[in-house]
Every structure is written in C-alpha cells, then in structure tokens.
Design an enzyme around this catalytic site. Structure first.
Site, PDB file in Angstrom:
ATOM      1  CB  THR A 115      -2.501 -20.617   0.607  1.00  0.00           C
ATOM      2  OG1 THR A 115      -3.688 -21.112   1.248  1.00  0.00           O
ATOM      3  CG2 THR A 115      -2.737 -19.178   0.188  1.00  0.00           C
ATOM      4  CG  HIS A 128       5.274  -2.062  -0.329  1.00  0.00           C
ATOM      5  ND1 HIS A 128       6.244  -1.995  -1.293  1.00  0.00           N
ATOM      6  CD2 HIS A 128       4.309  -1.198  -0.733  1.00  0.00           C
ATOM      7  CE1 HIS A 128       5.887  -1.131  -2.226  1.00  0.00           C
ATOM      8  NE2 HIS A 128       4.711  -0.639  -1.911  1.00  0.00           N
TER       9      HIS A 128
END
Length: 420
Positions: A339, A391
C-alpha cells in the site's frame, strides 16, 4: 410459459451475501435476455447482473436491501405486458422498487397522522424517514410519478429549514450543548447522516477482524531513493517508447517485495487453523483507493513479470477502478499486499493486514532529509518503509530482515535486473 425467477448469482466462494444497490430496469418494464438488470454490491466489488430471459420485469426486493446468494429478488414474465416505460436519462440512476402492496404507480407521497412515511414509500426510503423523523409531506419527490427517493430525503436533511421547529420539552430545557436541529454558522446542518455503503461496511468489518484475530506488529526502516529516481529519470522516455507505459515506483517495490518474500517465505504465508500455509506463488495485492473505498487487486505471479508487465497490470487495474468494472476475481487470492500512502502525503503509518495474509508493506512520501553517508551529512530523498506482520507466524528477526532486504533492493536497483 411460467415466469423466470431472478436469483442472486454467486460471485466468489467466500461471499454469501450482498446488497442490491440499484435496479437498472423499472418494475413492469420490458427487458431482453443479457441486458444489465441490477447491481450487486459486495465487500469485493460491484457486479452488474444481466437478465437471464426476455419478458416483463417484476421486482420483489427494493434497492438497498441485503440479499443472500441464491435468493430470488424478482421474476421475468416471458408473456407479460409492460406497464412501465423505459427509464429516461433523468431517472436511469435511481430506479427504485415499488412496494409490494402497490399494484399501480403511487401518487406523490403524503405523511400519515403521526408524520411518518406513507405506505407509498419504498422500504429503503421508509427506513431513512423513520430514522431521521422526517415529515414525508415536506419532501419533494423527483422519482417517477413524483415518488420520493433516498436522494430526495438526504437532500431535504441537508437543507436548513426556513422555519424553526416547535421546541420539544427536551429542547426547551437549558443545555450547554448546541441543539442538533440548529444550523451551523455556515448555514448547513450541524451534522449530516448517510448510510454506509455495503463495501464500506465490509471494509470496516474486515479491519476490525484483522486486529482481533492476528497479533499485528509493525517494524520500520527507511530507504534512500536516489538511485531509483536516477534510473527513472535516465530511462523513463526509452521505457515509455518501448513498452507504451510509464515507469513508476510501484514496480520497483513490487520486484523488491518478491525478492524479500523468496528470502523470508513466512511473510508470504498464512495461518489456517492449526496449520501454517506457505505460498509458493507470488500474487501481490496493490491497494487502490477508489470512490467506493479501498480495493486490493492482485497481480498474479509477479515473480514472472518484467517491469513493463507489472506497470501494464497496475495501469489496467487503475482503469477498472475508475470505471467501476473491477471483478471479484481481480481481488481474490493475494498472498502479500503493498500500500502506498505516500501518494496522499503520508510520511509514516502502520498499515493493517489484509486477512488472511501475514504481511503488508507500507510505502510513504519521499522527502529530502539530511543523512550521514561516509561520515558526511548529505541531503538525500528518503522514504520511510513500514512492514506490518502477523507475529503468530512471522518472528521479529524475519520481519526486520525482510524490510532490510527491501531497503537493499531499492538502494541497489541493479539487483532487480531492470529490463529496458
């Protein structure tokens, strides 16, 4: 010959419902097989659904209603006689379904004794009238036969009243806050309400789900854009002449992302239940801002494309976004997303994951800043980079190393083997 049911077609394996945003033909009008019939709005894209048969249209579901895939929204009678004229240029953009109880076109709408909407209003308009407590008799109708449309109600709400409303008991009581009914100093209402579009609702839902279901962390770095900018300046004319497309920054970052994903495959993976799925293809989504909201078309097998191929793919998606012709298939199956908030002036941001992906790269504005190179302070065009990652599947070491690889590729673009 029996009437043919108009059903909501499937538009993707993960999509179970949509919003019937607009009828393109009027109730009771003649339609031909293959003609555009209605627009179906989903969280992915707008889809124009054609008529499956020729005949006279009978609408059962009003505009703005949520419909399930496979449900029936109307019928086409092959032997019926048209009762409505084809829409004109003035009303082709607002063809509302009449209420089911109305057998003939309704006259101009009047309010009931309580000031609520009369039965002649469509369900979508009745809902807005009820929520906003609008006296329907005070709203001018611009639809066919004087019918009030959603646009008429919204325009009425946005227009300051010439006469102050009678104060209610609550309004008569002293309050430190300004009344919602009072006009702002500019003469406009203090607030204006409008219904969230279907795609905006889905975007909101998916963003919240992403934050609730993934352990999102963001790491940052910066890249010196000098060499990429120098390459573009030297070869942009040759590139444009040979390939017929401009050379932009996105192709450099997309190529760099492929190299980094090959080195750190966890970033190109996803979690499916208790399993980790690693993708061996590099289908990169490129976020595109449109009037309807953010869309992420996917460039398939980006590792096999040249710079020219990438730029052509990006250009084709830009045209589709502007024309509203993006297909659901264009938006499905991405493994990683890029993006670019820099086109709007963003200096730094923390992008949100595009589920079920595990990584998203954020590009930002290029700004000249003082940096230390070989113990000398020099001015260089710098860009902050951000990598948000899940994560649960990507360790911090991998994420940081991934972003360092992006930086290395951008600062040494020869490694990307630019094809001129």
């Amino acid at each position: 010959m029996p009437a043919v049911a108009i059903t909501v077609p499937g538009v993707g394996e993960s999509i179970t419902e949509g919003i019937l945003s607009r009828w393109l033909k009027a109730d009771g009008s003649a339609v031909k097989a293959g003609e555009p019939l209605f627009e179906l709005e989903t969280d992915k894209a707008n889809n124009v659904v054609p008529a499956s048969a020729s005949g006279v249209l009978k609408i059962n579901v009003a505009e703005g209603e949520t419909v399930d895939i496979g449900s029936t929204v109307g019928t086409i009678d092959p032997e019926g006689q048209p009762t409505a004229a084809a829409p004109t240029a003035n009303d082709s953009k607002q063809v509302s379904a009449p209420p089911k109880a109305a057998a003939t076109p309704a006259p101009a709408v009047a309010s009931d004794s309580n000031g609520g909407a009369a039965a002649a209003l469509s369900p979508a308009v009745r809902r807005i009238v009820a929520e906003e407590k609008v006296d329907a008799s005070q709203v001018g109708g611009t639809g066919r036969g004087g019918r009030i449309t959603k646009g008429d109600v919204l325009a009425h709400l946005a227009t300051p009243s010439s006469e102050p409303a009678a104060p209610t008991a609550a309004a008569a009581a002293p309050s430190p806050q300004p009344s919602n009914g009072a006009a702002a100093p500019s003469g406009l209402p203090r607030e204006t309400r409008k219904r969230m579009s279907g795609i905006r609702q889905k975007i909101a839902q998916r963003l919240v789900e992403a934050q609730q279901t993934a352990a999102i962390l963001t790491t940052f770095n910066e890249a010196d854009m000098s060499r990429v900018m120098d390459l573009r300046a030297r070869y942009k004319d040759t590139f444009k002449t040979k390939h017929g497309v401009a050379l932009g920054f996105m192709s450099f970052f997309l190529k760099a992302a492929v190299e980094a994903l090959k080195a750190f495959p966890a970033v190109n993976g996803r979690i499916d239940g208790n399993e980790i799925v690693l993708h061996n293809a590099y289908d990169i989504g490129v976020a595109v801002s449109t009037e309807r909201g953010l869309m992420v078309p996917v460039i398939r097998d980006a590792d096999r494309l040249s710079f020219a191929g990438i730029e052509k793919a990006i250009g084709a998606f830009a045209v589709k976004a502007r024309e509203g012709t993006m297909a659901v298939s264009d938006l499905q199956g991405g493994t990683f997303t890029i993006t670019n908030g820099g086109v709007f002036g963003s200096l730094l941001s923390t992008p949100i994951l595009n589920p079920p992906q595990s990584g998203i790269l954020g590009m930002h504005s290029i700004q000249k800043r003082p940096v230390a190179i070989d113990d000398q302070v020099v001015i260089r065009p710098m860009m902050y980079l951000a990598l948000s990652y899940d994560h649960r599947i990507v360790d911090g070491r991998e994420a940081v190393s991934f972003l360092v690889r992006i930086k290395e590729c951008i600062e040494n673009p020869e490694r990307l083997m630019l094809e001129i």
